[in-house]
Design an enzyme around this catalytic site. Structure first.
Site, PDB file in Angstrom:
ATOM      1  N   ASP A  62       0.853  -1.188   0.000  1.00  0.00           N
ATOM      2  CA  ASP A  62       0.000   0.000   0.000  1.00  0.00           C
ATOM      3  C   ASP A  62       0.891   1.241   0.000  1.00  0.00           C
ATOM      4  OD1 ASP A  62      -1.711   2.099   0.528  1.00  0.00           O
ATOM      5  OD2 ASP A  62      -2.651   1.190   2.290  1.00  0.00           O
ATOM      6  N   LYS A  97      -6.399   8.953   1.031  1.00  0.00           N
ATOM      7  CA  LYS A  97      -5.039   8.676   1.501  1.00  0.00           C
ATOM      8  C   LYS A  97      -4.072   8.362   0.358  1.00  0.00           C
ATOM      9  CE  LYS A  97      -4.455   6.196   5.286  1.00  0.00           C
ATOM     10  NZ  LYS A  97      -4.670   5.116   6.293  1.00  0.00           N
ATOM     11  N   TYR A 151     -12.731  11.611  -4.342  1.00  0.00           N
ATOM     12  CA  TYR A 151     -11.892  11.291  -5.498  1.00  0.00           C
ATOM     13  C   TYR A 151     -11.405  12.561  -6.181  1.00  0.00           C
ATOM     14  CZ  TYR A 151     -10.484   9.146  -9.960  1.00  0.00           C
ATOM     15  OH  TYR A 151      -9.784   8.735 -11.072  1.00  0.00           O
ATOM     16  N   LYS A 155      -7.400  13.947  -6.236  1.00  0.00           N
ATOM     17  CA  LYS A 155      -6.635  14.159  -7.461  1.00  0.00           C
ATOM     18  C   LYS A 155      -6.193  15.617  -7.602  1.00  0.00           C
ATOM     19  CE  LYS A 155      -6.650   9.996  -9.252  1.00  0.00           C
ATOM     20  NZ  LYS A 155      -5.388   9.254  -9.462  1.00  0.00           N
TER      21      LYS A 155
END
Length: 325
Positions: A62, A97, A151, A155
């Protein structure tokens, strides 16, 4: 004469849709590919055909946690992130994250290794746009506290952090704004329009169109998208760049086209439009044409035929697995 060493590239989100196709491309170009994915939305089947290759390795990790890659690195492609509304609404905090902590970790790694890094941004940074087509100069119309904000804002932060590293540390960075892309390896249950429509049509189920169906999208076939990303990585352009297909059509027209191509008995049904769903999505690719010499080569119909064939096989495989259980 000493043989030139293979270039080494780290690809995060490598088991995902675009990530796996990027692994294929860079293996084909004879790079040493280090693939990384936590498999929260990726599928190991997308890259298992590469496991036997001497120039491929996989790390189950991750990137929101500390990232270590031994040895030299020439390039980093940061494609780790949920990209489907189904996924980022299910795991909103992980989505934030990976766009923030994950991006920070990989920019730090790029700085340490003196590597060039390309980050995968999205047309979602434009939100529900008030202009069309969307050029890179448009700042967007995003609701930061809406359900899609996890989201969109992840970004947008990713882009801001990348530019900060470029301007403050002199890091060699690239930012690609990816518009709707489709093709083999998108999950059947991805939740985005094309895979959902195709899966429903192949099962002769009604196709679910949200809202009136008049909202527009522009669909780019995966091989064109990968070519654009590859070219951007190898230019010296560090500002955000749109890669997508500017051919715009309504969601209802897409549904009708898929019913025709699959020869399905499905009908179209309509449901309420999700919150903050964009009404228009069409890229201005003027810069991609000028800077990269790039524009889409695969027609939507040709791409859909190949994608439908892929999904037909996936559905057959699912039936076989159920029979064998």
């Amino acid at each position: 004469m000493q043989q030139k060493a293979q270039k080494r590239i780290l690809i995060t989100g490598a088991a995902g849709f675009l990530g796996s196709h990027l692994c294929d491309r860079f293996i084909h170009e004879n790079y040493q590919v280090i693939a990384m994915d936590n498999l929260i939305t990726g599928n190991i089947e997308n890259i298992e055909h590469l496991f036997h290759r001497a120039n491929f390795e996989f790390h189950h990790h991750d990137v929101s946690k500390f990232v270590h890659v031994p040895g030299e690195l020439d390039y980093i492609l940061h494609f780790a992130s949920p990209a489907s509304p189904i996924d980022y609404l299910r795991i909103p905090i992980q989505t934030l994250k990976v766009g923030s902590l994950g991006t920070h970790n990989l920019l730090g790694l790029a700085k340490e290794k003196q590597a060039r890094i390309l980050v995968a941004s999205t047309s979602e940074v434009y939100g529900d746009p008030t202009v069309s087509p969307q050029s890179e100069e448009y700042w967007g119309n995003v609701n930061p506290v809406g359900p899609r904000g996890v989201y969109d804002e992840a970004k947008r932060f990713q882009e801001a952090m990348t530019m900060a590293y470029h301007n403050f540390h002199g890091l060699d960075t690239r930012i690609v704004r990816i518009f709707n892309t489709f093709g083999p390896r998108m999950r059947l249950e991805d939740g985005r329009a094309l895979p959902t429509f195709i899966a429903q049509a192949l099962r002769n189920e009604d196709l679910t169109v949200f809202g009136s169906g008049k909202q527009t999208r522009s669909f780019c076939y995966v091989s064109d998208q990968i070519e654009g990303i590859y070219r951007l990585l190898h230019t010296d352009y560090h500002e955000p760049l749109n890669i997508g297909n500017p051919e715009e059509l309504s969601v209802k027209e897409v549904a009708e086209e898929i019913i025709a191509l699959t020869e399905s008995k499905s009908k179209i049904i309509y449901e309420a439009l999700p919150v903050d769903d964009p009404q228009q999505r069409r890229p201005d690719i003027t810069k991609a044409k000028r800077i990269l010499g790039w524009e889409p080569q695969v027609s939507r119909k040709e791409g859909l035929i190949q994608t439908i064939a892929y999904y037909k096989q996936k559905l057959k495989d699912q039936v076989k697995q159920q029979i064998n259980i």
